[in-house]
Design a protein around this motif. Structure first.
Motif, PDB file in Angstrom:
ATOM      1  N   GLU A 295      -4.909   4.845 -18.319  1.00 28.86           N
ATOM      2  CA  GLU A 295      -5.495   5.292 -19.577  1.00 28.86           C
ATOM      3  C   GLU A 295      -6.952   5.698 -19.405  1.00 28.86           C
ATOM      4  O   GLU A 295      -7.435   6.622 -20.061  1.00 28.86           O
ATOM      5  N   ALA A 296      -7.653   5.003 -18.494  1.00 27.97           N
ATOM      6  CA  ALA A 296      -9.064   5.321 -18.243  1.00 27.97           C
ATOM      7  C   ALA A 296      -9.236   6.535 -17.342  1.00 27.97           C
ATOM      8  O   ALA A 296     -10.357   7.010 -17.156  1.00 27.97           O
ATOM      9  N   GLY A 297      -8.132   7.037 -16.769  1.00 31.74           N
ATOM     10  CA  GLY A 297      -8.208   8.261 -15.995  1.00 31.74           C
ATOM     11  C   GLY A 297      -8.034   8.123 -14.506  1.00 31.74           C
ATOM     12  O   GLY A 297      -8.176   9.113 -13.777  1.00 31.74           O
ATOM     13  N   ALA A 298      -7.700   6.929 -14.018  1.00 28.13           N
ATOM     14  CA  ALA A 298      -7.550   6.741 -12.577  1.00 28.13           C
ATOM     15  C   ALA A 298      -6.132   7.067 -12.125  1.00 28.13           C
ATOM     16  O   ALA A 298      -5.188   7.089 -12.923  1.00 28.13           O
ATOM     17  N   VAL A 299      -5.986   7.317 -10.830  1.00 19.63           N
ATOM     18  CA  VAL A 299      -4.674   7.432 -10.203  1.00 19.63           C
ATOM     19  C   VAL A 299      -4.296   6.021  -9.764  1.00 19.63           C
ATOM     20  O   VAL A 299      -4.911   5.468  -8.851  1.00 19.63           O
ATOM     21  N   ALA A 300      -3.308   5.425 -10.424  1.00 20.71           N
ATOM     22  CA  ALA A 300      -2.995   4.013 -10.206  1.00 20.71           C
ATOM     23  C   ALA A 300      -1.617   3.830  -9.573  1.00 20.71           C
ATOM     24  O   ALA A 300      -0.685   4.593  -9.833  1.00 20.71           O
ATOM     25  N   TRP A 301      -1.513   2.808  -8.742  1.00 20.64           N
ATOM     26  CA  TRP A 301      -0.264   2.484  -8.037  1.00 20.64           C
ATOM     27  C   TRP A 301      -0.006   0.995  -8.185  1.00 20.64           C
ATOM     28  O   TRP A 301      -0.883   0.170  -7.939  1.00 20.64           O
ATOM     29  N   ASP A 302       1.211   0.653  -8.585  1.00 26.73           N
ATOM     30  CA  ASP A 302       1.603  -0.747  -8.758  1.00 26.73           C
ATOM     31  C   ASP A 302       2.221  -1.244  -7.460  1.00 26.73           C
ATOM     32  O   ASP A 302       3.369  -0.928  -7.141  1.00 26.73           O
ATOM     33  N   LEU A 303       1.465  -2.008  -6.702  1.00 26.41           N
ATOM     34  CA  LEU A 303       1.911  -2.518  -5.403  1.00 26.41           C
ATOM     35  C   LEU A 303       2.578  -3.874  -5.587  1.00 26.41           C
ATOM     36  O   LEU A 303       2.009  -4.791  -6.186  1.00 26.41           O
ATOM     37  N   SER A 304       3.770  -4.024  -5.051  1.00 20.24           N
ATOM     38  CA  SER A 304       4.491  -5.289  -5.165  1.00 20.24           C
ATOM     39  C   SER A 304       5.299  -5.507  -3.877  1.00 20.24           C
ATOM     40  O   SER A 304       5.857  -4.552  -3.318  1.00 20.24           O
TER      41      SER A 304
END
Length: 424
Positions: free
Chosen positions: A97-106
């Protein structure tokens, strides 16, 4: 005898390393005052659009958005990457939402493992010449790159250590105020009286490139064992790797690459963080062992000094209690008991012992007040007790470092919702 005890207490409170590197910092400051006109000039090698920002986060939904916004003020939004390391909250959603490229690592790999995975997943070394490692609770100031990039003008520099300062939304009352103001004192003393001198070209002995907000040239990252097994934190080890493999110099200046960080305002969280930092230092020292060179000699001297100082400071409170009881008992008792109490009071004179400890600690506080242009406050009288507690945590961490290795996984402290710059 009394003078010797007082000198030991003073040296253990201030630290011989502080004095040596403080003198080196003064010499460096004097030399730069005469000649360095390039400090804030644009870098002749790197631009802001050549910098990637990587944030490894674990359950940081309260602060991640502000960290992303602060990063986006420095570089294009497509250059801001977030690795959510097995978070169970809304860290990923808030980051996007803040504009970053995010990845959910699990599953959760710990901060060092998340950094390593993020570098590969986003192909950062292939796409960008510089990497800014940023913690989720850190906010680089708007001039972070303007002041930090020129330090890479020296082609030998492979890393720029960011300068930490307590965030503007720090706690304003109670124990939180004491803890955050004491942490700021620690930042100022270590960065002005240690790191600035250590970063001199002739020394190149910076002991830590803090992971909260520092930059690396990406062409050296593949030679750094970022997620070395058995360590609780990665930044000490990454710094030692730079020195051990002779990858290049580490630059630092207290006026450059400044970022604010949200320090713990709860005593439990403060203690856990201090123990983790100390544990990371001792684990890294154990992993790399003794070597030849100025940096390694400096680290070895610091390690010995830290153990001795921590032992002396840990014993300070019981020593003062024993000295006070002996002084009173020598006047109230008679016979052999009074003689023994008098001998103890002579060996441990409560007045000079307390004065040496408190005056030396107050000198550090006065230095910080001068540098930061702040007025002394009454709660600063509690700083000596926190210094003793730091020593206790340091010794506990040393014992722990000799035991089983850490898995590097983290538990984030209780966060305060970050205030926007306008609110601050």
């Amino acid at each position: 005898m009394t003078l010797a005890i007082m000198l030991v207490v003073v040296f253990c409170t201030i630290g011989l390393s502080t004095m040596v590197w403080g003198i080196a910092a003064l010499c460096r400051l004097a030399a730069q005052g005469r000649a360095d006109t390039r400090l804030l000039s644009p870098s002749m090698y790197y631009r802001r659009d050549e910098v990637a920002v990587l944030i490894a986060a674990h359950n940081e939904q309260l602060v991640i958005a502000e960290a992303v916004r602060a990063a986006r003020a420095l570089v294009p939004a497509s250059h801001v990457f977030v690795v959510s390391d097995g978070s169970s909250d809304e860290t990923v959603a808030r980051a996007r939402e803040a504009g970053a490229v995010a990845w959910d690592l699990s599953p959760n790999r710990g901060k060092a493992g998340a950094i390593r995975a993020g570098l590969a997943h986003f192909r950062i070394p292939e796409r960008f010449p510089l990497l800014l490692l940023l913690d989720a609770d850190s906010r680089p100031r708007p001039d972070y790159l303007r002041t930090g990039l020129p330090l890479f003008t020296d082609q030998d520099v492979v890393a720029v250590a960011g300068r930490a300062t307590t965030s503007a939304d720090a706690a304003t009352r109670g124990m939180g105020l004491v803890l955050t103001s004491y942490r700021e004192r620690t930042y100022v003393c270590t960065q002005y009286l240690h790191k600035f001198g250590q970063a001199a070209r002739v020394a190149d002995a910076v002991a830590i490139v803090p992971g909260f907000a520092s930059m690396y040239r990406t062409d050296v990252l593949d030679r750094i064992d970022i997620d070395a097994p058995g360590l609780s934190i990665e930044d000490f080890n990454m710094t030692f790797e730079v020195h051990a493999k002779r990858l290049g110099r580490i630059a630092f200046h207290p006026a450059c690459a400044v970022a604010e960080t949200q320090d713990p305002a709860i005593f439990r969280d403060y203690s856990a963080q201090m123990r983790r930092w100390s544990l990371g230092f001792w684990q890294t020292v154990r992993r790399h062992g003794p070597r030849v060179g100025l940096f390694w000699a400096s680290v070895g001297a610091l390690a010995v000094e830290t153990v001795v100082s921590s032992l002396v400071l840990t014993l300070m409170v019981p020593a003062l209690v024993i000295a006070a009881v002996a002084a009173v008992a020598s006047t109230m008792l008679s016979g052999f008991a009074a003689e023994v109490a008098g001998t103890v009071a002579t060996v441990l004179p409560v007045g000079p012992l307390a004065a040496a400890f408190l005056v030396a600690d107050a000198a550090m506080t006065a230095f910080v007040c001068i540098v930061t242009a702040t007025r002394p406050r009454v709660w600063m009288l509690l700083y000596p007790l926190l210094r003793v507690w730091d020593a206790v945590l340091c010794l506990r961490a040393l014992v722990a470092a000799l035991g089983r290795p850490s898995d590097g996984r983290w538990r984030s402290p209780d966060r305060r919702a970050a205030l926007s710059p306008a609110s601050t």
